[in-house]
Design an enzyme around this catalytic site. Sequence first.
Site, PDB file in Angstrom:
ATOM      1  N   LYS A 188       2.051  -4.133   6.522  1.00  0.00           N
ATOM      2  CA  LYS A 188       2.436  -4.056   5.105  1.00  0.00           C
ATOM      3  C   LYS A 188       3.956  -3.945   4.985  1.00  0.00           C
ATOM      4  CE  LYS A 188      -1.548  -4.446   3.303  1.00  0.00           C
ATOM      5  NZ  LYS A 188      -1.882  -5.722   2.706  1.00  0.00           N
ATOM      6  N   TYR A 206      -1.741  -1.456  10.970  1.00  0.00           N
ATOM      7  CA  TYR A 206      -2.021  -1.935   9.609  1.00  0.00           C
ATOM      8  C   TYR A 206      -0.820  -1.650   8.702  1.00  0.00           C
ATOM      9  CZ  TYR A 206      -3.637  -1.694   4.769  1.00  0.00           C
ATOM     10  OH  TYR A 206      -3.734  -1.843   3.409  1.00  0.00           O
ATOM     11  N   SER A 209       0.834  -1.204   0.000  1.00  0.00           N
ATOM     12  CA  SER A 209       0.000   0.000   0.000  1.00  0.00           C
ATOM     13  C   SER A 209       0.864   1.246   0.000  1.00  0.00           C
ATOM     14  CB  SER A 209      -0.857  -0.033   1.264  1.00  0.00           C
ATOM     15  OG  SER A 209      -1.409   1.228   1.512  1.00  0.00           O
TER      16      SER A 209
HETATM   17  P1  NAD Z   1     -11.099  -6.816   1.136  1.00  0.00           P
HETATM   18  O1  NAD Z   1     -11.323  -6.812   2.609  1.00  0.00           O
HETATM   19  O2  NAD Z   1     -12.282  -6.547   0.271  1.00  0.00           O
HETATM   20  O3  NAD Z   1     -10.420  -8.181   0.675  1.00  0.00           O
HETATM   21  C1  NAD Z   1      -9.579  -8.939   1.500  1.00  0.00           C
HETATM   22  C2  NAD Z   1     -10.130 -10.352   1.513  1.00  0.00           C
HETATM   23  O4  NAD Z   1      -9.292 -11.177   2.309  1.00  0.00           O
HETATM   24  C3  NAD Z   1     -11.532 -10.438   2.094  1.00  0.00           C
HETATM   25  O5  NAD Z   1     -12.364 -11.129   1.184  1.00  0.00           O
HETATM   26  C4  NAD Z   1     -11.354 -11.225   3.391  1.00  0.00           C
HETATM   27  O6  NAD Z   1     -12.500 -12.010   3.684  1.00  0.00           O
HETATM   28  C5  NAD Z   1     -10.122 -12.043   3.079  1.00  0.00           C
HETATM   29  N1  NAD Z   1      -9.321 -12.452   4.256  1.00  0.00           N
HETATM   30  C6  NAD Z   1      -8.879 -11.663   5.276  1.00  0.00           C
HETATM   31  N2  NAD Z   1      -8.142 -12.387   6.114  1.00  0.00           N
HETATM   32  C7  NAD Z   1      -8.115 -13.661   5.639  1.00  0.00           C
HETATM   33  C8  NAD Z   1      -7.522 -14.877   6.074  1.00  0.00           C
HETATM   34  N3  NAD Z   1      -6.801 -14.927   7.203  1.00  0.00           N
HETATM   35  N4  NAD Z   1      -7.694 -15.993   5.335  1.00  0.00           N
HETATM   36  C9  NAD Z   1      -8.424 -15.955   4.193  1.00  0.00           C
HETATM   37  N5  NAD Z   1      -9.020 -14.841   3.743  1.00  0.00           N
HETATM   38  C10 NAD Z   1      -8.854 -13.709   4.448  1.00  0.00           C
HETATM   39  O7  NAD Z   1      -9.935  -5.759   0.833  1.00  0.00           O
HETATM   40  P2  NAD Z   1      -9.402  -5.201  -0.544  1.00  0.00           P
HETATM   41  O8  NAD Z   1      -9.706  -3.755  -0.590  1.00  0.00           O
HETATM   42  O9  NAD Z   1      -9.823  -6.073  -1.653  1.00  0.00           O
HETATM   43  O10 NAD Z   1      -7.840  -5.331  -0.290  1.00  0.00           O
HETATM   44  C11 NAD Z   1      -7.080  -6.452  -0.722  1.00  0.00           C
HETATM   45  C12 NAD Z   1      -5.650  -6.286  -0.256  1.00  0.00           C
HETATM   46  O11 NAD Z   1      -5.134  -5.060  -0.765  1.00  0.00           O
HETATM   47  C13 NAD Z   1      -5.485  -6.221   1.258  1.00  0.00           C
HETATM   48  O12 NAD Z   1      -4.294  -6.883   1.605  1.00  0.00           O
HETATM   49  C14 NAD Z   1      -5.342  -4.737   1.530  1.00  0.00           C
HETATM   50  O13 NAD Z   1      -4.607  -4.464   2.696  1.00  0.00           O
HETATM   51  C15 NAD Z   1      -4.591  -4.284   0.294  1.00  0.00           C
HETATM   52  N6  NAD Z   1      -4.802  -2.863  -0.007  1.00  0.00           N
HETATM   53  C16 NAD Z   1      -6.074  -2.387  -0.145  1.00  0.00           C
HETATM   54  C17 NAD Z   1      -6.263  -1.035  -0.397  1.00  0.00           C
HETATM   55  C18 NAD Z   1      -7.663  -0.471  -0.521  1.00  0.00           C
HETATM   56  O14 NAD Z   1      -7.824   0.733  -0.405  1.00  0.00           O
HETATM   57  N7  NAD Z   1      -8.676  -1.256  -0.784  1.00  0.00           N
HETATM   58  C19 NAD Z   1      -5.167  -0.181  -0.520  1.00  0.00           C
HETATM   59  C20 NAD Z   1      -3.885  -0.717  -0.390  1.00  0.00           C
HETATM   60  C21 NAD Z   1      -3.703  -2.066  -0.136  1.00  0.00           C
HETATM   61  C1  UD1 Z   2      -6.528   5.103   3.768  1.00  0.00           C
HETATM   62  C2  UD1 Z   2      -5.715   4.457   4.858  1.00  0.00           C
HETATM   63  C3  UD1 Z   2      -4.405   3.949   4.276  1.00  0.00           C
HETATM   64  C4  UD1 Z   2      -4.666   2.983   3.117  1.00  0.00           C
HETATM   65  C5  UD1 Z   2      -5.500   3.719   2.084  1.00  0.00           C
HETATM   66  C6  UD1 Z   2      -5.803   2.781   0.932  1.00  0.00           C
HETATM   67  C7  UD1 Z   2      -6.402   5.698   6.884  1.00  0.00           C
HETATM   68  C8  UD1 Z   2      -5.957   6.641   7.951  1.00  0.00           C
HETATM   69  N1  UD1 Z   2      -5.493   5.429   5.914  1.00  0.00           N
HETATM   70  O1  UD1 Z   2      -5.829   6.203   3.334  1.00  0.00           O
HETATM   71  O2  UD1 Z   2      -3.670   3.263   5.259  1.00  0.00           O
HETATM   72  O3  UD1 Z   2      -3.474   2.553   2.531  1.00  0.00           O
HETATM   73  O4  UD1 Z   2      -6.711   4.171   2.693  1.00  0.00           O
HETATM   74  O5  UD1 Z   2      -6.881   3.141   0.220  1.00  0.00           O
HETATM   75  O6  UD1 Z   2      -7.494   5.136   6.915  1.00  0.00           O
HETATM   76  N2  UD1 Z   2     -11.866  11.422   3.854  1.00  0.00           N
HETATM   77  C9  UD1 Z   2     -12.863  12.275   4.282  1.00  0.00           C
HETATM   78  N3  UD1 Z   2     -13.978  11.713   4.855  1.00  0.00           N
HETATM   79  C10 UD1 Z   2     -14.147  10.360   5.000  1.00  0.00           C
HETATM   80  C11 UD1 Z   2     -13.118   9.496   4.537  1.00  0.00           C
HETATM   81  C12 UD1 Z   2     -11.987  10.073   3.986  1.00  0.00           C
HETATM   82  O7  UD1 Z   2     -12.749  13.493   4.171  1.00  0.00           O
HETATM   83  O8  UD1 Z   2     -15.183   9.924   5.543  1.00  0.00           O
HETATM   84  C13 UD1 Z   2     -10.663  12.010   3.201  1.00  0.00           C
HETATM   85  C14 UD1 Z   2      -9.353  11.675   3.907  1.00  0.00           C
HETATM   86  O9  UD1 Z   2      -9.038  12.617   4.879  1.00  0.00           O
HETATM   87  C15 UD1 Z   2      -8.375  11.690   2.719  1.00  0.00           C
HETATM   88  C16 UD1 Z   2      -9.226  11.217   1.534  1.00  0.00           C
HETATM   89  O10 UD1 Z   2     -10.577  11.447   1.925  1.00  0.00           O
HETATM   90  O11 UD1 Z   2      -7.933  12.999   2.459  1.00  0.00           O
HETATM   91  C17 UD1 Z   2      -9.043   9.747   1.222  1.00  0.00           C
HETATM   92  O12 UD1 Z   2      -9.269   8.993   2.400  1.00  0.00           O
HETATM   93  P1  UD1 Z   2      -9.283   7.374   2.413  1.00  0.00           P
HETATM   94  O13 UD1 Z   2     -10.215   6.909   1.348  1.00  0.00           O
HETATM   95  O14 UD1 Z   2      -9.552   6.941   3.797  1.00  0.00           O
HETATM   96  O15 UD1 Z   2      -7.824   6.985   1.942  1.00  0.00           O
HETATM   97  P2  UD1 Z   2      -6.391   7.405   2.553  1.00  0.00           P
HETATM   98  O16 UD1 Z   2      -6.506   8.509   3.509  1.00  0.00           O
HETATM   99  O17 UD1 Z   2      -5.491   7.623   1.406  1.00  0.00           O
END
Ligand code: NAD
Ligand code: UD1
Length: 352
Positions: free
Chosen positions: A159, A155, A131
């Site tokens: 990562k 969290y 991330s």
């Molecule tokens: P998500 O929660 O929708 O998907 C994660 C999936 O993993 C879920 O379906 C959950 O049920 C499953 N899971 C969790 N723990 C598990 C375990 N121990 N065994 C088997 N399954 C398990 O999240 P996402 O948004 O699809 O994110 C996927 C990955 O990308 C995550 O590792 C997350 O940290 C990373 N990531 C997400 C974002 C974001 O904003 N969505 C940003 C950066 C990184």
């Molecule tokens: C969040 C996570 C970050 C993760 C990333 C992935 C936090 C503190 N950080 O970051 O660890 O890697 O998502 O997608 O949760 N905002 C509002 N109102 C809301 C929600 C968000 O104003 O209800 C603003 C935030 O202040 C930010 C922007 O929207 O400026 C995006 O927020 P968000 O979607 O939570 O993502 P990140 O802050 O980038």
Amino acid sequence: MTRPMCILVTGGAGYIGSHTVLQLLLNGYSTVVVDNLDNSSEVAISRVRELAGDRGRNLSFHKMDIRDKPALEQLFASTKFDAVIHFAGLKAVGESVQKPLMYYNNNIVGTITLLEVMAAYGCKKLVFSSSATVYGWPKELPCTEEFPLSAANPYGRTKLMIEEMCRDVYASDPEWKFVLLRYFNPVGAHPSGRIGEDPHGIPNNLMPFIQHVAVGRQPALKVFGTDYSTKDGTGVRDYIHVVDLADGHTAALAKLSDPKIGCEVYNLGTGKGTSVLEMVSAFEKASGKKIPLIKTARRPGDAEIVYASTTKAERELNWKAKYGIEEMCRDQWNWASRNPYGYQTEAKKLGA
Ligand code: NAD
Ligand code: UD1
């Protein structure tokens, strides 16, 4: 006939995982998903199958926790995987501060278990979901892969630790190949409106929250901070369409076949920064819905401006994001309006 490459996708029922599995199937891969459904629904799997048409038969699903080593071993014993894409993990920053051990257990122990089983069965190719959170509050922009790394919460530390673990494992055994993908802010949904983000509980992130306001599940969006040194005072992020992100994974898999690759890291973003207010206004335009706003204080731990340098991914993965904010909001709304209660919508309609 050569058999299609078979990819294990952990967390493949989740938001990014389900979109990636679909793109893999459409690109001719065979996929096996393991997911404990902690933050997802099996309905996502059936919809991916449906969207993949004939290729849907190349998808199999196992409800399994990746920390269940015997179950994972059994799976590896029965199937030969060419590579693993590892999404499974917990991702709510606030929750990770409240329950750090749950995060360390799930994300770290889960990854160690996975790597041990992969090594035991001779499958040494992994794509990992990292991330942009590892850049903390970046001192310069855009964020390049060489920036110093930090973590502001449990969290983020998971990562960072997993990235370090992958580098250590590669250093100990150069047969391994790792692609660590640092996602910026994934938003949007598949254009069909059949799969999308369906977080359990109250969403923490901006777009899922806006989506809940638009369908009447939340009264207003709190804007966290209007005094940043940005164009309109609100935080700036690099939003990326989830289908572009999913395509980034097929590019990463292709890279794993490069004999020269060891442990490499790539940003997956668009390189463009968008403020909270710009995002709200793009969503209002796409949906025709008014999003009421409440301006509040900054959220602790939030950075001011974060966006990616995309040069390395473009050059080495031959991948570039195609979609802009308009398409992200259009597809987010298409998904939200058809599925106001996510994958529970059908059950709600039936009064369950
Ligand atoms: P998500 O929660 O929708 O998907 C994660 C999936 O993993 C879920 O379906 C959950 O049920 C499953 N899971 C969790 N723990 C598990 C375990 N121990 N065994 C088997 N399954 C398990 O999240 P996402 O948004 O699809 O994110 C996927 C990955 O990308 C995550 O590792 C997350 O940290 C990373 N990531 C997400 C974002 C974001 O904003 N969505 C940003 C950066 C990184
Ligand atoms: C969040 C996570 C970050 C993760 C990333 C992935 C936090 C503190 N950080 O970051 O660890 O890697 O998502 O997608 O949760 N905002 C509002 N109102 C809301 C929600 C968000 O104003 O209800 C603003 C935030 O202040 C930010 C922007 O929207 O400026 C995006 O927020 P968000 O979607 O939570 O993502 P990140 O802050 O980038």
